[in-house]
Each structure stands twice: as C-alpha cells, then as structure tokens.
Design an enzyme around this catalytic site. Structure first.
Site, PDB file in Angstrom:
ATOM      1  CG  HIS A 153      68.633  17.152  10.747  1.00 41.82           C
ATOM      2  ND1 HIS A 153      69.195  18.503  11.463  1.00 41.82           N
ATOM      3  CD2 HIS A 153      68.212  17.478  10.015  1.00 41.82           C
ATOM      4  CE1 HIS A 153      69.647  19.388  10.260  1.00 41.82           C
ATOM      5  NE2 HIS A 153      68.268  18.429   9.445  1.00 41.82           N
ATOM      6  CG  ASP A 208      72.151  17.732  13.492  1.00 40.44           C
ATOM      7  OD1 ASP A 208      72.005  17.406  13.296  1.00 40.44           O
ATOM      8  OD2 ASP A 208      71.727  19.389  12.665  1.00 40.44           O
ATOM      9  CB  SER A 250      70.035  19.832   7.238  1.00 36.55           C
ATOM     10  OG  SER A 250      69.625  20.851   7.725  1.00 36.55           O
TER      11      SER A 250
END
Length: 192
Positions: free
Chosen positions: A63, A94, A171
């Site tokens: 992402h 992911d 992230s």
C-alpha cells in the site's frame, strides 16, 4: 516468586545505531496535470522500507507504493532521493519489493516470526507522519499477541500485535527484536 532473568544495561541505543542505516524512507509519486496541462510527478504519500540485500533490494508494504508513477527512496543521512524500481508487490499480504541501484546498503538480518513470544520486547523504526522531519524514529514496546487474524481490505492475514507506537508513515518499516533481527513489517494500525 518465579526466578526472573537479570537485565543489565540498555541494548536499544546500540541496536538503533546498527539497524537505522538500513531503514529508508519510501516516497510514492503520482502523475498529475497542472493547470496549464503539463504532466508532473506529485508526492502522493510516503512510508518506510528496509534493506534485505546488499544488491539494493528493499521490502516495504504494497500500500506504500500502490499506484505510484515514480518511487524514490531516501537513505537516512542523505539529502537526495534515489530512484527505485518496483520489482513486485502482493496486495493480499501487503508486501512489495523495490530496488535501488548503485547504493552501498547494508541488509538487515531476518528473524523467525514463528518463534516470537507474547511479552517479548520489540522496536519499531520508521518515518512516522513525514519522511524528513521524523525520519528514523524509534518506538519501543512488547509483542501483545501472536497469530492475530485481522481482515483488511477483504484479506485476512495473521499478524503480530505490538503496543509499540505505530503512526502513518511507519508502514513498511521493520519490527525488530532485541537481537537486531526483523521479525515483522509494520503495516496496520487500529484507529477507533
């Protein structure tokens, strides 16, 4: 009372010094049109990644690089952005792999997430909220749960849960054990 192992000293500063140079900022640029009709690359978002091979391969979250027209990497301590190539990504897990050429990068050692126990100390290193101002921020916590099944975007995966502070921009960054090994990738935060 149960016998407790003795803890002497604080290894975290040494772990940070050893690991931090292998943690990078990942910038996602999208192509947009200016008012005059010219196509330009505009910063869409940023996250974190970490080096997994001396050949320049970096792991991050899918992402973080999703929809990117151009991806760049900022190595800690450098002002310039380095061009990166998307090697592959998987939205279900992911995970994405990007590559930077012609850079002297030190890979991090990968640990075994299956051996992680609840209560173990962990460190999250990343670029929360902004790649520049808060680059290579470290937070400390414990493993709160293992094998936690969570559904995100209709995909159910098994995660490690930590109480180490994780923010937008973390992230793709590594979750590190006290041996300096990557045992997870910071990818989601519960917001209520």
């Amino acid at each position: 009372a149960p016998a407790m192992p003795g803890i002497t000293g604080n290894p975290i500063p040494d772990i940070y010094d050893a690991v931090s140079p292998s943690v990078v900022g990942v910038l996602n640029y999208v192509e947009t049109k200016t008012d005059k009709g010219k196509m330009v690359d505009e910063l869409y978002g940023s996250g974190t990644g970490f080096v997994v091979s001396s050949e320049g391969y970096i792991l991050t979250n899918a992402h973080v690089v999703e929809g990117a027209h151009k991806i760049t990497v900022k190595v800690f301590g450098e002002d310039m952005e380095r061009a990166a190539t998307l090697i592959g990504s998987d939205t279900e897990t992911d995970i994405a792999v990007i590559k930077v050429d012609n850079a002297q990068l030190q890979p991090l050692k990968l640990g075994d997430s299956d051996k992680v126990r609840v209560g173990e100390y962990v460190l999250a290193i990343g670029n929360p909220l902004s790649t520049d101002e808060l680059a290579n921020t470290i937070t400390f916590g414990i493993i709160s749960a293992t094998k936690r099944e969570v559904t995100i975007d209709n995909y159910t995966n098994t995660y490690l849960q930590t109480d180490a502070a994780i923010n937008f921009g973390n992230s793709g960054g590594p979750l590190i054990n006290l041996n300096g090994e990557v045992i997870g990738i910071n990818s989601a935060k519960t917001i209520t």
